[in-house]
Structure formats: C-alpha cells, structure tokens
Design a protein around this motif. Structure first.
Motif, mmCIF file in Angstrom:
data_model
loop_
_atom_site.group_PDB
_atom_site.id
_atom_site.type_symbol
_atom_site.label_atom_id
_atom_site.label_comp_id
_atom_site.label_asym_id
_atom_site.label_seq_id
_atom_site.Cartn_x
_atom_site.Cartn_y
_atom_site.Cartn_z
ATOM 1 N N ALA A 34 0.821 -1.204 0.000
ATOM 2 C CA ALA A 34 0.000 0.000 0.000
ATOM 3 C C ALA A 34 0.859 1.259 0.000
ATOM 4 C CB ALA A 34 -0.921 -0.022 1.215
ATOM 5 N N GLY A 35 2.079 1.141 0.525
ATOM 6 C CA GLY A 35 2.974 2.286 0.587
ATOM 7 C C GLY A 35 4.008 2.024 1.657
ATOM 8 N N ARG A 36 4.978 2.939 1.779
ATOM 9 C CA ARG A 36 6.023 2.745 2.782
ATOM 10 C C ARG A 36 5.918 3.845 3.837
ATOM 11 N NH1 ARG A 36 10.418 2.336 -0.521
ATOM 12 N NH2 ARG A 36 9.843 0.211 -0.990
ATOM 13 N N ILE A 37 6.005 3.427 5.097
ATOM 14 C CA ILE A 37 5.802 4.362 6.212
ATOM 15 C C ILE A 37 6.926 4.242 7.228
ATOM 16 C CG2 ILE A 37 4.270 5.039 8.089
ATOM 17 C CD1 ILE A 37 1.947 4.159 6.630
ATOM 18 N N VAL A 38 7.460 5.390 7.613
ATOM 19 C CA VAL A 38 8.429 5.422 8.695
ATOM 20 C C VAL A 38 7.660 5.774 9.965
ATOM 21 C CG1 VAL A 38 10.325 6.812 9.604
ATOM 22 C CG2 VAL A 38 10.402 6.020 7.250
ATOM 23 N N VAL A 39 7.802 4.931 10.992
ATOM 24 C CA VAL A 39 7.037 5.106 12.238
ATOM 25 C C VAL A 39 7.975 5.240 13.418
ATOM 26 C CG1 VAL A 39 5.333 4.013 13.763
ATOM 27 C CG2 VAL A 39 5.258 3.534 11.342
ATOM 28 N N ASP A 56 10.081 0.708 11.359
ATOM 29 C CA ASP A 56 9.837 1.115 12.746
ATOM 30 C C ASP A 56 11.142 1.585 13.379
ATOM 31 O OD1 ASP A 56 9.204 1.400 15.422
ATOM 32 O OD2 ASP A 56 7.997 -0.424 15.524
ATOM 33 N N LEU A 57 11.202 2.876 13.689
ATOM 34 C CA LEU A 57 12.443 3.454 14.216
ATOM 35 C C LEU A 57 12.540 3.363 15.735
ATOM 36 C CD1 LEU A 57 12.650 6.670 11.999
ATOM 37 C CD2 LEU A 57 13.608 4.404 11.556
ATOM 38 N N GLY A 58 11.484 2.854 16.384
ATOM 39 C CA GLY A 58 11.540 2.685 17.835
ATOM 40 C C GLY A 58 11.104 3.928 18.578
ATOM 41 N N VAL A 59 11.742 4.151 19.723
ATOM 42 C CA VAL A 59 11.351 5.280 20.586
ATOM 43 C C VAL A 59 12.476 6.314 20.656
ATOM 44 C CG1 VAL A 59 9.835 3.851 22.017
ATOM 45 C CG2 VAL A 59 12.231 4.086 22.668
ATOM 46 N N ASP A 60 12.138 7.493 21.200
ATOM 47 C CA ASP A 60 13.141 8.548 21.409
ATOM 48 C C ASP A 60 13.856 8.895 20.094
ATOM 49 O OD1 ASP A 60 14.685 10.336 22.868
ATOM 50 O OD2 ASP A 60 16.158 8.817 23.496
ATOM 51 N N VAL A 61 13.062 9.052 19.048
ATOM 52 C CA VAL A 61 13.631 9.259 17.709
ATOM 53 C C VAL A 61 13.757 10.764 17.419
ATOM 54 C CG1 VAL A 61 13.352 8.760 15.246
ATOM 55 C CG2 VAL A 61 12.507 7.120 16.955
ATOM 56 N N SER A 62 14.928 11.184 17.033
ATOM 57 C CA SER A 62 15.163 12.607 16.750
ATOM 58 C C SER A 62 14.565 13.000 15.398
ATOM 59 C CB SER A 62 16.659 12.895 16.741
ATOM 60 O OG SER A 62 17.248 12.221 15.635
ATOM 61 N N ALA A 67 16.214 11.465 7.965
ATOM 62 C CA ALA A 67 17.207 10.621 7.274
ATOM 63 C C ALA A 67 16.598 9.283 6.857
ATOM 64 C CB ALA A 67 18.412 10.398 8.187
ATOM 65 N N GLU A 68 15.818 8.670 7.747
ATOM 66 C CA GLU A 68 15.257 7.344 7.441
ATOM 67 C C GLU A 68 14.151 7.434 6.390
ATOM 68 O OE1 GLU A 68 16.303 4.403 8.459
ATOM 69 O OE2 GLU A 68 17.810 5.110 9.889
ATOM 70 N N ALA A 69 13.394 8.522 6.405
ATOM 71 C CA ALA A 69 12.343 8.689 5.394
ATOM 72 C C ALA A 69 12.988 8.834 4.011
ATOM 73 C CB ALA A 69 11.482 9.904 5.722
ATOM 74 N N GLU A 70 14.068 9.624 3.967
ATOM 75 C CA GLU A 70 14.773 9.808 2.696
ATOM 76 C C GLU A 70 15.379 8.487 2.231
ATOM 77 O OE1 GLU A 70 13.653 13.012 1.625
ATOM 78 O OE2 GLU A 70 15.700 13.320 0.937
ATOM 79 N N GLU A 71 16.048 7.819 3.151
ATOM 80 C CA GLU A 71 16.745 6.563 2.865
ATOM 81 C C GLU A 71 15.780 5.486 2.347
ATOM 82 O OE1 GLU A 71 20.006 5.686 3.397
ATOM 83 O OE2 GLU A 71 19.711 3.518 3.074
ATOM 84 N N SER A 72 14.605 5.388 2.985
ATOM 85 C CA SER A 72 13.697 4.293 2.632
ATOM 86 C C SER A 72 12.689 4.690 1.561
ATOM 87 C CB SER A 72 12.960 3.795 3.875
ATOM 88 O OG SER A 72 12.190 4.841 4.406
ATOM 89 N N ASN A 73 12.763 5.965 1.131
ATOM 90 C CA ASN A 73 11.853 6.434 0.086
ATOM 91 C C ASN A 73 10.391 6.270 0.528
ATOM 92 O OD1 ASN A 73 11.616 7.674 -2.315
ATOM 93 N ND2 ASN A 73 11.627 5.794 -3.547
ATOM 94 N N ALA A 74 10.120 6.672 1.770
ATOM 95 C CA ALA A 74 8.769 6.529 2.338
ATOM 96 C C ALA A 74 7.827 7.589 1.775
ATOM 97 C CB ALA A 74 8.847 6.665 3.852
#
Ligand code: B1M
Length: 215
Positions: A92-97, A125-131, A137-144
């Motif tokens: 359905a799509g890619r999501i950074v959470v 899933d980037l977990g907790v306490d995410v800056s 960076a992760e959204a760019e990297e994963s093309n979310a």
C-alpha cells in the motif's frame, strides 16, 4: 458469489482470533498448494485486521486482542513477504514510524506499526526517542511516502512540530505526508502544527494512511 476454499476462511478466523500457530500453518499450506498469495492477503488477512480494528473501536476487543491478532498477521506476513515481493505485489505504501524524541512509550506506537503492516504497508519502525534528524534521514533513505509520529507525553508533543520543521528546513516537506497520534494528541494540535492527519487509534491510522496515499 463463489465461496473461498475453507482453509482460506480459516486464515481469516485465525488472524481475527489471534491464533498465530494456525495462521502460520494455513499460510504454509497455501504456499505449498500454490494458492494466489495476493488474494490470501487482500481477501482474507487484511479484511480480518479491518474487523479487528472495528471490534476494537466498538469496545468488543481490547489491547491484548489487538496485539495477538497483529502477531498472527505478522507471523503469516513473515512467510509471505519475500514471495509477494517476487510476485511484484504492490504494497500500500512505505511508512516510517516512531515515538518522538524524549518519549519512551512504545506500546501504542508498536500497535500502530503492526496495524499498518497488517493494512498492507511496508513499515520502517524506528523505535522510541527518535530525533527529527533520524526521522528525516530514514524517510529519505527508505523512500517513504508517510512519516507517522507517536507521542504519549504533553512534554514531547512539541517534538512532532520539530519533525515538520526539520522537513521544511530540508526543503522536503511536500515529499511526505506526516501523521500524528498518541493519547495527548488531538485533531486541533495536528492542525496547529501543520500535520497532514491525526488519528486517535491504531486502526484509524491505517484508514488515514490509506486515504493519504489513495489506496
Ligand atoms: Co508513562 N505516562 N511515563 N510510562 N504511561 C503516561 C502516558 C501518563 C498519561 C500516565 C499518567 O500520568 N496518568 C503520563 C503522561 C502525562 C502527560 O504528559 N500528560 C506518563 C508519564 C508522566 C510518564 C513518565 C514521565 C513518568 C515518570 O518517570 N515520572 C515517564 C516518561 C518516560 C519517557 O517517555 N521519557 C513514563 C514512563 C512510562 C513507562 C516506561 C513506565 C511505561 C511505558 C512502557 C512502554 O511503552 N514500553 C509507561 C506507561 C505504560 C504509561 C501508561 C500507563 C500506558 C501507556 C500505554 O502503553 N497505553 C500511560 C497512561 C495511560 O495512557 N493510561 C502513561 C496503551 C497504548 C495501547 O495506548 O499509547 O495511547 P497509547 O496508543 C494508542 C493511541 O494513543 C493511538 O493508538 C494506540 C492504540 O489505540 N496512537 C496513535 C498512539 N500513537 C499513535 C500514532 C498515530 C495514530 C494513533 O499516528 C501516527
């Protein structure tokens, strides 16, 4: 309407009731029998998770049922994911959470991640306490397409705006839909900080994400 084979209906029931062992067993059988795997996901598993979400919202299911249903769904998806990728099935799509900076609450965020995965999204899933920097960076990297932010503390809610500001500063705000949630977060707050959507629940987050990427 033709009835689906009984085994596939059992997969629907297994996800709905959180019976992970049966879900895995039926999925293995379906793979061995060369059954249409896309139909397995879209015809049985996703509708089962939709029903789980409905029952949760109606107060028939509570968090434990949500968690075990998500676990059953994830067990099947683990087996199917590489095969579906081979078939070129469109997720359905890619999501950074993630839970925002300074916040260590991960149960609701985990539920949101599982439900999104159950809803056919590829979830990072980037977990907790995410800056903010890490979200970017992760959204760019994963093309979310979507960045999903969770916060449980009134003191960490402003970090959601921090993520949106970071996207703006990097000149990539328009590339992503930002959705927000967590107990203290409201639609009003979401509007105030310029998020693209808010949901009070994990199942609502799936519908919201689907609407935003027009699935
Ligand atoms: Co904390 N805590 N906690 N805590 N904790 C709350 C949030 C609190 C309301 C308790 C209280 O005082 N009544 C309070 C916040 C007050 C406030 O800011 N208004 C609080 C506090 C103060 C704290 C500490 C500061 C306590 C201290 O140390 N003095 C501290 C902060 C630590 C930190 O994060 N830096 C702290 C710590 C902890 C534990 C570590 C002990 C533990 C977390 C364990 C963990 O997550 N692994 C914890 C817990 C368990 C809670 C409560 C009791 C339960 C939270 C929970 O998991 N709920 C909580 C009180 C409460 O909420 N009743 C509380 C179940 C979960 C399924 O619901 O996360 O709301 P929730 O997620 C829902 C929706 O909100 C939504 O979907 C989920 C399912 O429907 N949702 C989204 C969530 N994210 C979403 C994102 C979306 C969409 C929907 O889109 C992207």
């Amino acid at each position: 309407m033709t009835e689906p084979p009984v085994e596939l209906k059992k997969l629907y029931e297994a996800v709905l009731t959180g019976d992970a062992a049966t879900a895995v067993e039926i999925t293995e059988g379906a793979i061995a029998a060369d059954i249409d795997l896309q139909e397995l996901v879209t015809g049985q598993m996703i509708p089962a998770m939709d029903e789980v979400g409905r029952r949760f919202e109606e107060g028939e299911y509570f968090v434990p049922e949500l968690l075990i249903a998500a676990r059953a769904m994830k067990g099947s998806l683990e087996l199917l994911r590489p095969l579906l990728a081979e078939l070129g099935m469109e997720m359905a799509g890619r999501i950074v959470v993630g839970t925002v900076k300074g916040d260590l609450h991960d149960i609701g965020k985990g539920l949101v991640a599982s439900m999104l995965e159950g809803g056919g999204f590829e979830v990072v899933d980037l977990g907790v306490d995410v800056s903010s920097e890490k979200f970017l960076a992760e959204a760019e990297e994963s093309n979310a397409q979507i960045i999903a932010l969770s916060a449980l503390l009134t003191t960490t809610m402003p970090a959601m705006k921090g993520v949106i500001d970071a996207l703006q500063e990097a000149g990539v705000r328009d590339k992503y839909k930002v959705i927000v949630g967590g107990a203290p977060v409201t639609q009003r707050y979401s509007d105030e900080i310029g998020a693209d959507g808010y949901s009070p629940s994990a199942s609502g987050a799936v519908n919201l994400a689907r609407d935003l990427v027009a699935v």
